[in-house]
Enzyme design. Sequence first.
Site, PDB file in Angstrom:
ATOM      1  N   LYS A  22      32.919  45.903  44.939  1.00 37.17           N
ATOM      2  CA  LYS A  22      32.810  46.630  43.674  1.00 37.17           C
ATOM      3  C   LYS A  22      33.397  48.039  43.742  1.00 37.17           C
ATOM      4  CE  LYS A  22      29.138  44.257  41.223  1.00 37.17           C
ATOM      5  NZ  LYS A  22      28.672  43.213  42.179  1.00 37.17           N
ATOM      6  N   GLU A  48      26.701  50.490  33.067  1.00 37.50           N
ATOM      7  CA  GLU A  48      25.503  49.658  32.931  1.00 37.50           C
ATOM      8  C   GLU A  48      25.387  48.853  34.210  1.00 37.50           C
ATOM      9  OE1 GLU A  48      28.414  48.349  31.687  1.00 37.50           O
ATOM     10  OE2 GLU A  48      28.250  46.585  32.977  1.00 37.50           O
ATOM     11  N   SER A  71      32.594  38.440  49.449  1.00 35.66           N
ATOM     12  CA  SER A  71      32.572  39.576  48.524  1.00 35.66           C
ATOM     13  C   SER A  71      31.603  40.686  48.927  1.00 35.66           C
ATOM     14  CB  SER A  71      32.249  39.103  47.109  1.00 35.66           C
ATOM     15  OG  SER A  71      31.035  38.375  47.083  1.00 35.66           O
TER      16      SER A  71
END
Length: 628
Positions: free
Chosen positions: A324, A346, A612
């Site tokens: 991310k 968010e 990931s």
Amino acid sequence: MTSNPKIKVCGMNRNTAEVDALAADYLGFIFWEPSKRAFQGKMPVLAPNTKKIGVFVDASIKEVLQKTTEFDLDGVQLHGSESPEYCASLRQELTQPKKVESDVRLSAVSADRQAVEAPVIIKAFAVGSTFDFSILKAFEAHTDYFLFDTKGKLPGGNGAAFDWTLLQDYPSTTPFFLSGGIGPENLTNIQEFLASPAAAHCHALDLNSKFETAPGLKDTQALEAFITIIRTPNMQTYHADENGYYGEFGGAYIPEMLYPNVAELKAKYLEIMAEPSFQEEFQQLLKDYVGRPSPLYFAKRLSERYNTKIYLKREDLNHTGAHKVNNTIGQILMAKRLGKKRIIAETGAGQHGVATATVCALMGMECIVYMGEIDIARQAPNVARMKMLGATVVPALSGSRTLKDATNEAIRDWINNPIDTHYIIGSVVGPHPYPDMVARFQAVISEEIEWQLLEKEGRKNPDYVIACVGGGSNAAGAFYQYLDRPEVGIIAVEAAGKGVDSGESAATSALGKVGIIHGSKTLLMQTPDGQITEPYSISAGLDYPGVGPMHAHLFQSGRGEFISITDADAMKAGLELCELEGIIPAIESSHAFAVLEKKQFKPDDVVVINLSGRGDKDLNTYIDYFKL
Ligand SMILES: *Cc1c(COP(=O)(O)O)cnc(C)c1O
């Protein structure tokens, strides 16, 4: 350019009607005396969909207007050294008295063409290796399209083709016509170009002298053959087009109040990303702060177990423990270039909130993270992390008090703070340009896989790339370089939760229908009357009721293979990775590993699995599940 490019045949003169029968989208008529192809004589009646373009070289505005009226032109192409001011004045004249506003493409209804369209303006540029793309900026507001032609054509037409690589970092969102030496002999090059990300804004191909038997006399057979190939469906690319569409999915379906914020980002993101200073800072932070490149690790014991060659792309080793941060680094730099002072985001499980709070601390920027009240209670460690990093966590108290309510709060905040605030969206979701922008930031994953695989296997392409899909950003990054190479199998893994038919899952491709979420048209789990269904997965990061538009298109077109994995199978695969390779994966990533049980690979297949994130954040779930 998700659809095939349009076709313009230029230099029409002698056999216009025959060429028109081939259904080219545009025919060009040269109104410049010195040209060998200067238009003379009578305009035949053309098919209703054919657009007539007049080509001018430093003509007076009066002359352009006169020809536009006389021949009822649908557009004018300016091939001389016309200035931005010239284009502005011409546009004003052309749009009178109707005064058609040009940029209404972002609004939900705007995909429809306007009833009366003013003639379009196409500004042509001769591009050589020293061409300064920054000059385009001043023309953007006054032209509909650019056209790029070869600089200094060689006589005889050999080798006068455009150097396509010059468009690799095209810094504009204005769609362009590609011109200059396009002919049957460089069809393969054109196809390669069209399949590359550089073609995202290629609106049309401009065909001229290479399809002639004499100046102005077109070779209709050669044209027909070429046009047929360019229009075959396998010419599709799976990247976003200029309005953010992947096939029928994507776009920007936003309330009017949000329009200025999104339009600003849309107008500037590609240009900013192409700036050398931006690239330098982005690459340097990825290297020194995130710790990239992340290793591409050959998983020997796992490979033996499944009798195939398995490589792991180690996004789990990034700072903050997942992919991310690639995106949040990119977006914080974007926000800085846009002059923003305040960041909002968010978050559901808190992972994106932490990645955002991290980069805000790094840049000393104010950070507000919206999070559902229920999620705040469930994800205490991530809430604590965000607070330690200096972020303000604001509870969303409405609705189900989870992710979608937090998203609503964030959007409301952005509407109220349009000037100083940037909204960092955490996946390839949201209105255009977010999905494309986030995919480009995450593309570093497959860029690295290419050269790492070349080092280890002597080839850039694996046979398969596998990644889990929540919103789809780690998958978009892992697939990015391979989207338009059909020889690379793309496998997207969704969370089946307690089973696809259990009513508790997040298997969007299996259960979703076309709908609109977060300003984007995509596949979405919903009730028959269109209410968004609460998704469920044991992994918080896959617990999302939609997928990004890229993935909806990969699914619908069949380019991607979609596999749903249950909680139980994911947990088993996660534990297996621990035991065989000494790596504790995030439960999201474990879903991708479970594919190894579902699908048989050949012994010499090269299979890349995107790991990931790491499993530390999931320790409590592992403890509860396995009674550790
Ligand atoms: C957030 C997250 C995901 C899911 O998000 P995508 O946008 O689909 O990549 C997957 N894996 C990890 C480790 C995550 O943190």
